[in-house]
Design an enzyme around this catalytic site. Structure first.
Site, PDB file in Angstrom:
ATOM      1  CE  LYS A  18       6.902  -8.084  -7.066  1.00  0.00           C
ATOM      2  NZ  LYS A  18       6.372  -6.854  -6.461  1.00  0.00           N
ATOM      3  NE  ARG A  50      -4.269  -5.117  -6.166  1.00  0.00           N
ATOM      4  CZ  ARG A  50      -3.865  -3.899  -5.819  1.00  0.00           C
ATOM      5  NH1 ARG A  50      -4.574  -2.827  -6.178  1.00  0.00           N
ATOM      6  NH2 ARG A  50      -2.757  -3.735  -5.118  1.00  0.00           N
TER       7      ARG A  50
HETATM    8  N1  BES Z   1       3.504  -9.392  -3.712  1.00  0.00           N
HETATM    9  C1  BES Z   1       3.508  -7.995  -3.867  1.00  0.00           C
HETATM   10  C2  BES Z   1       3.455  -7.233  -2.547  1.00  0.00           C
HETATM   11  C3  BES Z   1       4.631  -7.409  -1.629  1.00  0.00           C
HETATM   12  C4  BES Z   1       5.698  -6.530  -1.677  1.00  0.00           C
HETATM   13  C5  BES Z   1       4.644  -8.421  -0.706  1.00  0.00           C
HETATM   14  C6  BES Z   1       6.772  -6.700  -0.817  1.00  0.00           C
HETATM   15  C7  BES Z   1       5.716  -8.596   0.158  1.00  0.00           C
HETATM   16  C8  BES Z   1       6.784  -7.729   0.098  1.00  0.00           C
HETATM   17  C9  BES Z   1       2.304  -7.573  -4.696  1.00  0.00           C
HETATM   18  O1  BES Z   1       1.880  -8.478  -5.650  1.00  0.00           O
HETATM   19  C10 BES Z   1       2.668  -6.333  -5.426  1.00  0.00           C
HETATM   20  O2  BES Z   1       3.545  -6.379  -6.226  1.00  0.00           O
HETATM   21  N2  BES Z   1       1.961  -5.247  -5.133  1.00  0.00           N
HETATM   22  C11 BES Z   1       2.216  -3.992  -5.765  1.00  0.00           C
HETATM   23  C12 BES Z   1       0.887  -3.362  -6.080  1.00  0.00           C
HETATM   24  C13 BES Z   1       0.987  -2.122  -6.945  1.00  0.00           C
HETATM   25  C14 BES Z   1       1.495  -2.495  -8.314  1.00  0.00           C
HETATM   26  C15 BES Z   1      -0.370  -1.489  -7.029  1.00  0.00           C
HETATM   27  C16 BES Z   1       3.009  -3.147  -4.799  1.00  0.00           C
HETATM   28  O3  BES Z   1       2.764  -3.192  -3.595  1.00  0.00           O
HETATM   29  O4  BES Z   1       3.904  -2.437  -5.264  1.00  0.00           O
HETATM   30 MN    MN Z   2       2.930  -8.288  -7.465  1.00  0.00          MN
END
Ligand code: BES
Ligand code: MN
Ligand code: ZN
Length: 495
Positions: A271, A345
């Site tokens: 990230k 997931r």
């Molecule tokens: N934990 C994150 C989602 C999230 C983002 C929770 C902001 C709380 C605040 C999750 O694991 C994630 O990174 N999801 C990605 C999925 C994508 C790579 C398909 C996302 O939402 O960008």
């Molecule tokens: Mn994630």
């Protein structure tokens, strides 16, 4: 652990009003009629209360509004909080009044003159929930703020014993919510997977049966999906199970499943730095499941519920899963890991499958801070609700509504599921940006067995927020503990 404020249920004694320290709350209906307690305060303050009522146009106030008289003459208290609340106040309005008091309280003792409250328990619950403070890592707070007296809440009424027993389940809710908030607020160097499992294991003392699967156990079950998420971290992955048997021995349980990513760096698909510290809350789903199980045990719910949480840390390292890797889930489906940041997931897939195989539940609700797309869609007001079963889904929506926890249903559909098809495996873990919350839910849908009623709650936007909410100061909210506790009561405890 942050404990809810102690609540004392006392017989009304107006003679203590002149000398009581801290804050005193007096309830006034919109038509301005003074009860005995209010009359005594009016007398002590030489008519200040009556003047305020005359001047304040009470009819224009909302139920639960509070007007404060600071440093009242004739009293030792630092403030009298005048709560505008009709006799007919709803639970939500009563909680709102409590919330206002909890916010003002600020560590001071609070005496509520509750003789004419119709829903004293809701007022108490609102005040207790809103008075939460996460001070674990403040070295000063403990010494500065609440010195001798812990700043308890005292509720005076004509029937303290009756109200005390009515309040017990509500205070069990507050304990569950606080347990969840502490878990969600706790930084990841403190709340490791091991520490999380330890806090869960400690709930054995409440009568919960706890089992913790270690990596070697998960390997035996073929849980290649959850293991692929944690394999880059020095913290061992775990699957913790909490069983509450309050119902008939032969009755299938409701299964509650939580995503417990103690920190989500994104893994190799790392990230951006800005805001990454927020990913300390990525175990929010697991936190809610643990909090609900605590509440159910504390109030000895007459229901069978099993909570299962996948505890992992998503780290980049030489052992971490790479984008493009293919892993095999416990179900047997192969998954192409397009993006190691779509890790939640993968955790849920194996925990959900294990839950169904092991506990044959009558229904399944999973909670996860699963997608950023959920925040794009619904912001911080509502969790996303996706389901294959209208009955269970409507029960969840109703319970959330009654508890004042925002929830909004989004659709599922084959077209969304098709987006998750992989070139080389059975499914891929990311479908890109469009409808990200729905495609994530369709990924999970594959791991729901035929005929299993299932609700998925994406709580990415509501688990932890940057502004105060109705029931919580900024930070972890505990969203969902109250709704799921009510769901259990509604579905199983109505006879
Ligand atoms: N934990 C994150 C989602 C999230 C983002 C929770 C902001 C709380 C605040 C999750 O694991 C994630 O990174 N999801 C990605 C999925 C994508 C790579 C398909 C996302 O939402 O960008
Ligand atoms: Mn994630
Ligand atoms: Zn995540």
């Amino acid at each position: 652990m942050t404990r809810p404020l102690p609540v004392v249920f006392a017989e009304t004694d107006l003679d203590v009003l002149a000398t009581a320290p801290g804050r005193i709350a007096v309830i006034i209906p919109p038509e301005g009629k003074l009860d005995a307690g209010a009359r005594r305060i009016n007398r002590l303050t030489r008519g200040t209360l009556a003047r305020l009522i005359e001047a304040a146009a009470l009819g224009e106030k909302k139920p639960g509004d509070v007007i404060t008289i600071n440093w009242p003459t004739g009293m030792a208290a630092e403030a009298v909080d005048v709560v505008i609340l009709p006799r007919s106040a709803s639970p939500a309005e009563s909680r709102r009044a409590g919330v206002a008091l909890g916010r003002l309280k600020n560590g001071k003792p609070l005496l509520i003159l509750g003789a004419s409250l119709r829903r004293p328990v809701d007022v108490i619950l609102g005040a207790v929930l809103r008075a939460y403070e996460f001070t674990t890592h403040k070295t000063k707070a403990k010494t500065d703020k609440t010195p001798e007296e812990p700043g308890a809440i005292t509720l005076m009424s004509g029937k303290p014993d009756e109200i005390e027993s009515e309040a017990a389940p509500a205070l069990a809710v507050a304990e569950g919510v606080f347990f969840t908030r502490d878990l969600v607020n706790e930084p990841a160097n403190h709340l490791t997977t091991t520490e999380f499992a330890n806090r869960i294991t400690a709930m054995q003392d409440l009568g919960l049966k706890i089992t913790v699967l270690e990596e070697s156990d998960m390997e035996k079950f073929g849980m290649g999906a959850i293991l692929s998420v944690g394999q880059g971290s020095a913290s061992p992955s775990k699957l913790a199970v909490m069983e509450w048997q309050g119902g008939a021995a032969d009755e299938a349980p409701l299964a509650l499943i939580g995503k417990g990513v103690v920190f989500d760096t994104g893994g190799i698909s790392i990230k951006p730095a800005a805001g990454m510290e927020e990913m300390t809350m990525d175990m929010g789903g697991a936190g809610v499941v643990a909090g609900v199980m605590r509440t159910l045990a504390l109030r000895k719910a007459r229901a069978n519920v099993v909570g299962l949480v996948g505890l992992v840390e998503n780290m980049p390292s030489d052992r971490a899963t790479r984008p493009g890797d293919v892993v095999t889930s416990m179900k047997g489906d192969t998954i192409e890991v397009i993006n190691t940041d779509a890790e939640g997931r993968l955790v849920l897939a194996d925990v959900m499958w294990y839950a169904q195989e092991t506990y044959k539940p009558r229904g399944m609700v999973d909670l996860a801070t699963l997608t950023g797309a959920c925040i794009v869609a619904l912001g911080h007001e509502n969790a996303a609700v996706l389901s294959n079963n209208d009955g269970l889904c409507n029960a969840v929506l109703r319970a959330a509504k009654v508890e004042g926890e925002g929830a909004w249903r989004l659709p599922l559909g084959q077209g969304y599921a098709d987006i998750m098809k992989s070139q080389i495996a059975d499914v891929k873990n990311s479908g890109g940006r469009p409808a990200g919350t729905i495609t994530a839910a369709e990924f999970l849908h594959r791991f729901v067995q035929d005929g299993m009623p299932w609700v998925h709650l994406d709580i990415a936007g509501v688990a932890s927020v940057k502004a105060d909410t109705t029931y919580a100061p900024k930070g972890a909210t505990g969203w969902g503990v109250m709704a799921l506790n009510r769901l259990v009561a509604d579905l199983f405890e109505q006879s």
